[in-house]
Design a protein around this motif. Sequence first.
Motif, PDB file in Angstrom:
ATOM      1  N   HIS A  69       0.824  -1.253  -0.004  1.00 43.28           N
ATOM      2  CA  HIS A  69      -0.090   0.114  -0.040  1.00 43.28           C
ATOM      3  C   HIS A  69       0.677   1.237   0.167  1.00 43.28           C
ATOM      4  O   HIS A  69       0.339   2.376  -0.317  1.00 43.28           O
ATOM      5  CB  HIS A  69      -0.926   0.132   1.336  1.00 43.28           C
ATOM      6  N   TYR A  70       2.206   1.044   0.477  1.00 40.74           N
ATOM      7  CA  TYR A  70       2.973   2.329   0.348  1.00 40.74           C
ATOM      8  C   TYR A  70       3.265   2.644  -0.992  1.00 40.74           C
ATOM      9  O   TYR A  70       3.673   3.751  -1.128  1.00 40.74           O
ATOM     10  CB  TYR A  70       4.091   2.179   1.264  1.00 40.74           C
ATOM     11  N   ARG A  71       3.479   1.688  -1.836  1.00 42.94           N
ATOM     12  CA  ARG A  71       3.915   1.857  -3.225  1.00 42.94           C
ATOM     13  C   ARG A  71       2.681   2.017  -4.013  1.00 42.94           C
ATOM     14  O   ARG A  71       3.043   2.517  -5.120  1.00 42.94           O
ATOM     15  CB  ARG A  71       5.073   0.731  -3.611  1.00 42.94           C
ATOM     16  N   LEU A  72       1.630   1.253  -3.935  1.00 38.10           N
ATOM     17  CA  LEU A  72       0.621   1.190  -4.978  1.00 38.10           C
ATOM     18  C   LEU A  72      -0.413   2.095  -4.290  1.00 38.10           C
ATOM     19  O   LEU A  72      -0.587   2.636  -3.235  1.00 38.10           O
ATOM     20  CB  LEU A  72       0.069  -0.219  -4.943  1.00 38.10           C
ATOM     21  N   HIS A  73      -1.326   2.354  -5.323  1.00 38.77           N
ATOM     22  CA  HIS A  73      -2.442   3.281  -5.351  1.00 38.77           C
ATOM     23  C   HIS A  73      -3.769   2.709  -5.326  1.00 38.77           C
ATOM     24  O   HIS A  73      -3.812   2.297  -7.004  1.00 38.77           O
ATOM     25  CB  HIS A  73      -2.203   4.554  -6.052  1.00 38.77           C
ATOM     26  N   LEU A  74      -4.597   2.412  -4.548  1.00 37.45           N
ATOM     27  CA  LEU A  74      -6.105   1.517  -4.980  1.00 37.45           C
ATOM     28  C   LEU A  74      -6.690   2.620  -5.676  1.00 37.45           C
ATOM     29  O   LEU A  74      -6.798   3.732  -5.454  1.00 37.45           O
ATOM     30  CB  LEU A  74      -6.714   1.338  -3.663  1.00 37.45           C
ATOM     31  N   PRO A  75      -7.641   2.166  -6.665  1.00 39.22           N
ATOM     32  CA  PRO A  75      -8.333   3.037  -7.343  1.00 39.22           C
ATOM     33  C   PRO A  75      -9.494   3.537  -6.654  1.00 39.22           C
ATOM     34  O   PRO A  75     -10.325   2.887  -6.035  1.00 39.22           O
ATOM     35  CB  PRO A  75      -8.845   2.205  -8.733  1.00 39.22           C
ATOM     36  N   GLU A  76      -9.622   4.833  -6.487  1.00 36.02           N
ATOM     37  CA  GLU A  76     -10.441   5.533  -5.691  1.00 36.02           C
ATOM     38  C   GLU A  76     -12.081   5.134  -5.811  1.00 36.02           C
ATOM     39  O   GLU A  76     -12.826   4.624  -4.925  1.00 36.02           O
ATOM     40  CB  GLU A  76     -10.708   7.097  -5.790  1.00 36.02           C
ATOM     41  N   GLU A  77     -12.310   4.781  -7.092  1.00 35.09           N
ATOM     42  CA  GLU A  77     -13.834   4.244  -7.413  1.00 35.09           C
ATOM     43  C   GLU A  77     -14.006   2.894  -7.175  1.00 35.09           C
ATOM     44  O   GLU A  77     -15.433   2.682  -7.004  1.00 35.09           O
ATOM     45  CB  GLU A  77     -14.132   4.568  -9.104  1.00 35.09           C
ATOM     46  N   HIS A  78     -13.193   2.077  -6.454  1.00 35.66           N
ATOM     47  CA  HIS A  78     -13.377   0.731  -6.271  1.00 35.66           C
ATOM     48  C   HIS A  78     -12.961   0.454  -4.865  1.00 35.66           C
ATOM     49  O   HIS A  78     -13.081  -0.700  -4.524  1.00 35.66           O
ATOM     50  CB  HIS A  78     -12.737  -0.069  -7.203  1.00 35.66           C
TER      51      HIS A  78
END
Length: 413
Positions: A281-290
């Motif tokens: 989670h520090y490196r990746l970005h979850l798509p806000e819409e999901h």
Amino acid sequence: MNNICTMNRLWTKNYTIITIGSVVSMLGNSMAGFAMSLFVLDYTQSPLYYAIYMFLYTLPQIAAPVLAGPLMDRFSRRRTIYMLDFASTAIYALLAGLMYFGFFSFWAFASITFIIGTIHSAYTVAFESFYPMLVSEGNYIKAYSVLSTLETLVLVMIPVSTFLYKTVGMVWLMLINSACFCTAAIFETQISDVEGKNGQSGSRYTFGGYMEDMKEGMRYLWTEKGLLYITLYFIFCFMATGASNVITLPYFKAGYADGEYIYMSVWGFMVLGRVLGGMMHYRLHLPEEHKFKIAVFVYVVISALEGTYLYLPLALMRLFCFLQGVLGVTSYNIRISSTQSYVPDDRKGRFNGTFLMLTTVGSLLGQLLAGMLTEIMPMRGVLSLFMGISGASAVIIMGKGRNAVKPIYNKKQ
């Protein structure tokens, strides 16, 4: 958002200090807390007394958060944090002295545990309300990924705790914990004042104003339907967690030779999963819409994994715990980064206090009910029952509140 993150760095002076201070105190607390659990089980030889011990630690967390919340929105959270850490320093030193001179009984230990629980709950409200103020704009996900990873890494102190408990004893463990809290408090005194009017003395703050602030905190949760649905779900989630807390360690100690070591070998994979999940989670970005869909999926799967893993061979237990760790840190990051970025600074104390109080009620009910049910049901069956309730509540509550929760969970941070 990516442009914001490149303009604002996460590791500012204040953020670095609060991170170092919290890690030091968590290291000592993790080590002493597990040793205290082992001590109660060895001293009483009773899952029921163990549940009573957990109950007395949790009980003050019902009232203390909601009582502390309005104060955190009026007075300095920074000063509150380091003063409570200094208080913990003194209490663990006192506990070490009582043990050393032989002034000990289960009920004396449990009474001091009640005080420790009170301090912990007030500290949690102050810390959770202050921490986001030290995070630069656009870095909430990264900051809470760091926090969740570090909270997990300190669990490596559990095997150290077990070794020291069996070699040097509880007195030295209590002294080490006291030293850790003292070190953390000294670090926290160096944080700059970022609170503005919140750090003022509040000499005109009356009891009537305090009561009105407390009521306003409850009203705020009631009017913010998204926050209300999130809180309602987590009451059931914490109820299941409370049941797990009083079942898991006694189950391994009763079912396996050197059960505490088997417990650590299984739950070590939970730690590994949370660490790797936090790094992801520090490196990746979850798509806000999901994020809302991801969160609900995670809630249900975690309940299914934890409700069944005790029936499996040790190898599969470890795999299930690893998956729980990865998914657990995902759940934590989505919930806390979303709510703390959504709630205004001047209401964070009241919201966090109310949330902690209500979820603590859930945890307490889970501990008490699970402790009683283990007298008439197999421990694995009790855990499965509570995890089934948790999974069902995720589908029902979050499904019903999806239109109110989505704007919070799917909000750009």
